[in-house]
Write an enzyme that holds these catalytic residues in place. Structure first.
Site, short mmCIF file in Angstrom:
data_model
loop_
_atom_site.label_atom_id
_atom_site.label_comp_id
_atom_site.label_asym_id
_atom_site.label_seq_id
_atom_site.Cartn_x
_atom_site.Cartn_y
_atom_site.Cartn_z
N TYR A 184 -35.18 -43.24 -7.67
CA TYR A 184 -35.22 -41.81 -8.10
C TYR A 184 -34.12 -41.40 -9.28
CZ TYR A 184 -36.53 -42.33 -3.28
OH TYR A 184 -37.08 -42.85 -2.17
N TYR A 188 -39.48 -37.95 6.32
CA TYR A 188 -39.50 -38.78 5.43
C TYR A 188 -40.09 -39.98 5.98
CZ TYR A 188 -38.56 -42.29 1.80
OH TYR A 188 -38.80 -43.35 0.88
N LYS A 248 -36.18 -51.57 7.61
CA LYS A 248 -34.64 -51.60 7.55
C LYS A 248 -33.66 -52.49 8.17
CE LYS A 248 -34.30 -47.19 5.04
NZ LYS A 248 -35.37 -46.18 5.08
C1 LIG Z 1 -36.71 -45.93 4.48
C2 LIG Z 1 -37.73 -45.41 5.31
C3 LIG Z 1 -38.95 -45.70 4.98
C4 LIG Z 1 -39.46 -46.49 3.84
O1 LIG Z 1 -38.93 -47.79 4.08
P1 LIG Z 1 -39.04 -48.63 2.72
O2 LIG Z 1 -38.37 -49.81 3.34
O3 LIG Z 1 -37.91 -47.99 1.68
O4 LIG Z 1 -40.21 -48.69 2.13
C5 LIG Z 1 -39.84 -44.79 5.75
N1 LIG Z 1 -39.25 -44.16 6.86
C6 LIG Z 1 -38.17 -43.98 7.14
C7 LIG Z 1 -37.91 -43.32 8.41
C8 LIG Z 1 -37.40 -44.40 6.26
O5 LIG Z 1 -36.05 -44.20 6.53
#
Ligand SMILES: *Cc1c(COP(=O)(O)O)cnc(C)c1O
Length: 423
Positions: free
Chosen positions: A13, A141, A271
Site C-alpha cells: 500500500y 478485512y 499468518k
Molecule cells: C492478513 C489477513 C488476511 C489476508 O492474508 P494474506 O496472507 O495477507 O493474504 C485475511 N484475513 C484477515 C483477517 C487477515 O488479517
C-alpha cells in the site's frame, strides 16, 4: 541498496517512490530486529500477527533444515507427503469437530478465495443458482485478492478504486457491542434485517471472530458472534469465519470463535500458522459443505502450484508443536494484564480516543489520523518497531516477549504519544 529499493521495489500500500523512510533489516532474533546500522529494535508487530515465537527459533530452523534435506517441494496433484498429513491431523484435531476437510494454500487471501469458491459451489452444485452474494461486515478485512476484497469494508477496502470490477456483495453494520458490553438484541438488528431480506440470494456470511483486525482493530462481543451463528442456521446460510489474524492463541483462546462457542461451516487460518516463517494458509470445512460442493459429480475447483508446500508444512508442524507444548495461554494472559496496566494510561492524553486490550493485542485509538512517518521515526529512536495506521497505534508482540521488553514497547507508545499530543 536502499536507493535501488526506493526506485524499483513496491511495498505494501505504498507509492512506487515512497514518502516515508524504509529501513533495512539485516537479521532478526527473539523479539529483536537488527537494522543496517547494527541497532536492535523490539518488534511490536510480530510481522503482522505471524511471528508468535519470535525470530530465528531453533526448533523451527531445525524443522526447515531437516525437511530441506528431504524435499522442499513436490506437486500436490496425485501426490502427498507426511508434513501435509501431519499438519492436517493437527489442525483438524485442534479446531471445531464439525470441520473434517482441509485445503492448503499459499496465503490468507487465497484461503479466503477458496472459502468463497466453496460456498458458491456448495449452492451451485445443488442447483441453487440464486445464492451468489456474500453478507459481510463494515470494517471487515479479508485480504487483497479480488474475491477477498469484495468482502472487505467498502470504504477502507477501497472499493471505489475498483468500481465496476468487484463482485457486489451485501454489507451489515460492524458489530457495535464491544467485547465486554452488556448484550442487547438491538445490536444484531441490522444484520438480521439484511439477512431476512436477502437470504435467498446469500450464499454465506463472512466474519472475523471477536477481533475486526486491519479494518479497525475492533474487539466485539462473543454474544454477537453467537447470534450471527444462530441466524445463519435459521436462514440456511453458510458461515465463514476468518481466523487468519486471530488464530493460534492471539486473543487468549486458541481460536477466537471459542469465545462465542460457535461452530463455523468454513474456517480460514494463515499468518501465525508457520510461526511467521513462510507463507501458508488453510481453509477447513465440514462434511456437509464438501458433500454439497460435490453434488452432481462436481469437485472443488482450485489447486495452487505450491499447494501444501512440504517445507512450509514442516515448519507449521514444528510451530504448532512448540505452541501447544508451551504455556501459551498463560503468556498471552500475562501480556494482556500488562498491556491493560501499561497502555491504559494513554487514555489520559488529549489526543487519545480509547485504549482496547484483548489477549496479546493492544490498541490505542487516536481521535484523528496520526502522522505515520513521524510516529514510526520516534518509535525507532526509542528502540521499538511499530507501524500505526490511520488512527490506530497498536501492538501484537510475539508471545515470547518478556515483561521488560514489553515495557519498552508500552512506554515508547505512551512517551511518543505524549510528545505527539504537544506537537
Ligand atoms: C492478513 C489477513 C488476511 C489476508 O492474508 P494474506 O496472507 O495477507 O493474504 C485475511 N484475513 C484477515 C483477517 C487477515 O488479517
Amino acid at each position: 541498496m536502499i536507493d535501488f529499493d526506493t526506485q524499483h521495489i513496491l511495498h505494501p500500500y505504498a507509492a512506487s517512490v515512497p514518502s516515508t523512510d524504509i529501513h533495512l533489516v539485516k537479521s532478526a532474533s527473539g523479539v529483536y530486529l537488527e537494522l543496517e546500522n547494527g541497532e536492535k529494535i523490539i518488534d511490536g508487530m510480530s510481522s503482522w500477527w505471524s511471528v508468535i515465537h519470535g525470530y530465528n527459533v531453533p526448533e523451527l530452523n531445525a524443522a526447515a533444515t531437516e525437511q530441506l534435506s528431504k524435499m522442499s517441494h513436490v506437486m500436490f496433484g496425485g501426490l502427498t507427503h507426511e508434513p501435509a498429513i501431519k499438519l492436517a491431523q493437527t489442525l483438524l484435531s485442534i479446531t471445531d469437530e464439525n470441520l473434517e476437510h482441509i485445503f492448503f494454500s499459499d496465503s490468507g487471501s487465497v484461503s479466503v478465495e477458496v472459502a468463497l469458491k466453496m460456498v458458491y459451489q456448495y449452492w451451485n452444485s445443488q442447483g441453487n443458482k440464486d445464492k451468489t452474494k456474500i453478507l459481510a461486515f463494515s470494517k471487515g478485512y479479508h485480504g487483497d485478492t479480488l474475491g477477498a476484497m469484495s468482502v472487505c469494508d467498502p470504504i477502507t477496502g477501497m472499493h471505489s478504486a475498483f468500481e465496476g470490477v468487484l463482485h457486489k456483495n451485501i454489507f451489515a453494520e460492524a458489530p457495535e457491542c464491544m467485547f465486554a458490553d452488556e448484550w442487547d438484541e438491538k445490536y444484531i438488528e441490522d444484520f438480521k434485517a439484511k439477512l431476512q431480506k436477502n437470504y435467498k440470494i446469500i450464499a454465506a456470511v463472512i466474519l472475523e471472530p471477536i477481533v475486526q483486525g486491519a479494518g479497525g482493530m475492533r474487539l466485539y462481543s462473543p454474544h454477537f458472534l453467537k447470534r450471527v451463528r444462530e441466524l445463519c442456521t435459521e436462514y440456511d446460510v453458510l458461515l465463514i469465519l476468518d481466523e487468519i489474524a486471530t488464530g493460534f492463541g492471539r486473543t487468549g483462546k486458541l481460536f477466537a470463535y471459542e469465545y462465542g462457542e460457535v461452530s463455523p461451516d468454513i474456517l480460514c487460518v494463515g499468518k501465525a500458522l508457520t510461526g511467521g516463517y513462510m507463507s501458508l494458509a488453510a481453509t477447513l470445512t465440514s462434511k456437509k459443505v464438501m458433500q454439497g460442493v460435490e453434488s452432481g459429480g462436481n469437485v472443488l475447483m482450485h489447486g495452487p502450484t505450491f499447494m501444501a508446500n512440504p517445507l512450509a508444512c514442516a515448519v507449521a508442524n514444528a510451530s504448532l508443536e512448540l505452541l501447544l507444548n508451551s504455556p501459551w495461554q498463560k503468556r498471552v494472559l500475562d501480556i494482556q494484564a500488562q498491556l491493560e496496566k501499561e497502555l491504559r494510561i494513554c487514555e489520559e492524553l488529549e489526543i487519545v480516543q480509547e485504549v482496547r486490550v484483548l489477549g496479546a493485542i493492544g490498541v490505542v485509538e487516536l481521535k484523528e489520523d496520526g502522522d505515520l512517518a513521524w510516529l514510526t521515526g520516534e518509535f525507532i529512536k526509542r528502540g521499538v518497531w511499530l507501524r500505526p495506521f490511520n488512527k490506530l497505534v497498536y501492538i501484537m508482540p510475539p508471545f515470547v516477549i518478556n515483561e521488560e521488553e514489553l515495557r519498552v514497547l508500552t512506554s515508547a507508545i505512551y512517551e511518543v504519544l505524549r510528545v505527539y499530543s504537544k506537537k
